[in-house]
Write a protein that holds these residues in place. Structure first.
Motif, PDB file in Angstrom:
ATOM      1  N   ASN A   1     -34.641  47.416   8.602  1.00  0.00           N
ATOM      2  CA  ASN A   1     -35.849  48.217   8.825  1.00  0.00           C
ATOM      3  C   ASN A   1     -36.946  47.901   7.823  1.00  0.00           C
ATOM      4  OD1 ASN A   1     -34.930  49.544  11.105  1.00  0.00           O
ATOM      5  ND2 ASN A   1     -33.921  51.132   9.901  1.00  0.00           N
TER       6      ASN A   1
ATOM      7  N   THR B   1     -35.078  41.563  12.350  1.00  0.00           N
ATOM      8  CA  THR B   1     -34.647  42.468  13.419  1.00  0.00           C
ATOM      9  C   THR B   1     -33.331  43.155  13.060  1.00  0.00           C
ATOM     10  OG1 THR B   1     -33.520  40.659  14.557  1.00  0.00           O
ATOM     11  CG2 THR B   1     -35.793  41.142  15.226  1.00  0.00           C
ATOM     12  N   ASP B   2     -32.691  42.714  11.986  1.00  0.00           N
ATOM     13  CA  ASP B   2     -31.419  43.293  11.557  1.00  0.00           C
ATOM     14  C   ASP B   2     -31.586  44.281  10.406  1.00  0.00           C
ATOM     15  OD1 ASP B   2     -32.119  41.494   9.590  1.00  0.00           O
ATOM     16  OD2 ASP B   2     -30.113  40.633   9.387  1.00  0.00           O
TER      17      ASP B   2
ATOM     18  N   TYR C   1     -33.259  40.032  25.529  1.00  0.00           N
ATOM     19  CA  TYR C   1     -33.967  41.163  24.945  1.00  0.00           C
ATOM     20  C   TYR C   1     -34.986  40.679  23.927  1.00  0.00           C
ATOM     21  CZ  TYR C   1     -30.451  44.298  26.875  1.00  0.00           C
ATOM     22  OH  TYR C   1     -29.641  45.008  27.722  1.00  0.00           O
ATOM     23  N   LYS C   2     -36.000  41.502  23.697  1.00  0.00           N
ATOM     24  CA  LYS C   2     -36.919  41.282  22.593  1.00  0.00           C
ATOM     25  C   LYS C   2     -36.963  42.559  21.774  1.00  0.00           C
ATOM     26  CE  LYS C   2     -41.390  42.702  24.519  1.00  0.00           C
ATOM     27  NZ  LYS C   2     -42.754  42.257  24.772  1.00  0.00           N
ATOM     28  N   THR C   3     -37.336  42.433  20.528  1.00  0.00           N
ATOM     29  CA  THR C   3     -37.434  43.585  19.645  1.00  0.00           C
ATOM     30  C   THR C   3     -38.900  43.907  19.431  1.00  0.00           C
ATOM     31  OG1 THR C   3     -35.405  42.937  18.514  1.00  0.00           O
ATOM     32  CG2 THR C   3     -36.835  44.475  17.362  1.00  0.00           C
TER      33      THR C   3
ATOM     34  N   THR D   1     -39.992  38.509  20.935  1.00  0.00           N
ATOM     35  CA  THR D   1     -40.161  39.332  19.736  1.00  0.00           C
ATOM     36  C   THR D   1     -41.427  38.910  18.990  1.00  0.00           C
ATOM     37  OG1 THR D   1     -37.788  39.711  19.533  1.00  0.00           O
ATOM     38  CG2 THR D   1     -39.114  40.010  17.547  1.00  0.00           C
TER      39      THR D   1
ATOM     40  N   PHE E   1     -41.485  46.583  17.142  1.00  0.00           N
ATOM     41  CA  PHE E   1     -41.459  47.296  15.866  1.00  0.00           C
ATOM     42  C   PHE E   1     -42.393  48.498  15.957  1.00  0.00           C
ATOM     43  CE2 PHE E   1     -40.736  42.775  15.329  1.00  0.00           C
ATOM     44  CZ  PHE E   1     -39.527  42.770  14.661  1.00  0.00           C
TER      45      PHE E   1
ATOM     46  N   GLU F   1     -46.100  45.083  19.297  1.00  0.00           N
ATOM     47  CA  GLU F   1     -45.494  44.783  20.585  1.00  0.00           C
ATOM     48  C   GLU F   1     -45.927  43.432  21.125  1.00  0.00           C
ATOM     49  OE1 GLU F   1     -45.590  48.044  23.347  1.00  0.00           O
ATOM     50  OE2 GLU F   1     -45.486  49.504  21.721  1.00  0.00           O
TER      51      GLU F   1
ATOM     52  N   THR G   1     -36.979  49.695  14.790  1.00  0.00           N
ATOM     53  CA  THR G   1     -36.924  48.677  15.839  1.00  0.00           C
ATOM     54  C   THR G   1     -36.457  49.288  17.157  1.00  0.00           C
ATOM     55  OG1 THR G   1     -34.654  48.078  15.261  1.00  0.00           O
ATOM     56  CG2 THR G   1     -36.410  46.811  14.211  1.00  0.00           C
ATOM     57  N   GLU G   2     -36.894  48.655  18.229  1.00  0.00           N
ATOM     58  CA  GLU G   2     -36.448  49.047  19.570  1.00  0.00           C
ATOM     59  C   GLU G   2     -36.266  47.769  20.379  1.00  0.00           C
ATOM     60  OE1 GLU G   2     -38.269  51.255  23.489  1.00  0.00           O
ATOM     61  OE2 GLU G   2     -38.936  51.946  21.525  1.00  0.00           O
ATOM     62  N   GLU G   3     -35.112  47.634  21.012  1.00  0.00           N
ATOM     63  CA  GLU G   3     -34.866  46.462  21.853  1.00  0.00           C
ATOM     64  C   GLU G   3     -35.289  46.764  23.279  1.00  0.00           C
ATOM     65  OE1 GLU G   3     -30.878  44.995  21.563  1.00  0.00           O
ATOM     66  OE2 GLU G   3     -31.311  43.999  19.663  1.00  0.00           O
TER      67      GLU G   3
END
Length: 171
Positions: A86, A83-84, A128-130, A32, A132, A160, A117-119
């Motif tokens: 917006n 990540t939890d 996984y990574k997040t 991330t 933005f 990214e 966010t997108e995992e």
């Protein structure tokens, strides 16, 4: 005796070929990413400019970010995003000085970073990574902002990786 030797050989070969490689995420694997902000001179916008005695902390948190408890001089910021949620907010306090009586001097600006966010699956070892997407940065007006201007380095900003700056703050 031959049967025992053969049995031992079979067991050794079976155990050797059934082992899996350790699942350790290599340090070189991208995880991330953090937000990278360059700090530039407002009067000469091509030049990077140090901010002196900077303290950075998340809004709603009493502790400074690790590595940002009164940085003497820096011309860039590398900030983690939540990540939890917006949005993430930071207090950027220049010329920070906490006196013995507990009073604080300096000039504090609050920035708000908004995003979706997108995992993304990296691997079994790394998980996984997040990333933005549609990242925006706003400076809360307070009448005495030390941050004069902000600039996104791309349209529809996404974060990214950590290979280049994402925003510039002019002061």
């Amino acid at each position: 005796m031959k049967k025992i030797s053969l049995l031992i050989l079979v067991l050794i070969l079976t155990s050797h070929f059934s082992c899996e490689r350790d699942d350790i995420c290599p340090e070189t694997t991208s995880t991330t990413p953090r937000l990278i902000i360059d700090l530039h001179d407002f009067s000469n916008q091509e030049e990077k400019k140090n901010v002196l005695d900077l303290r950075v902390q998340g809004v709603g948190n009493n502790e400074a970010l690790p590595g940002y408890d009164v940085v003497r001089a820096t011309d860039d910021l590398i900030l983690p995003l939540r990540t939890d949620s917006n949005t993430t907010q930071f207090k950027l306090h220049i010329n920070y000085l906490k006196k013995e009586d507990g009073t604080i001097e300096g000039n504090e600006d609050i920035i708000t970073i908004s995003y979706s966010t997108e995992e993304i699956y990296v691997s079994r070892a790394c998980g996984y990574k997040t990333i933005f997407k549609n990242v925006t940065l706003t400076i809360e007006p307070d009448g005495e902002n030390w941050i004069k201007l902000k600039e996104s380095l791309t349209d529809n900003q996404s974060i990214e990786d950590e290979t280049k700056a994402h925003f510039i703050l002019y002061h």
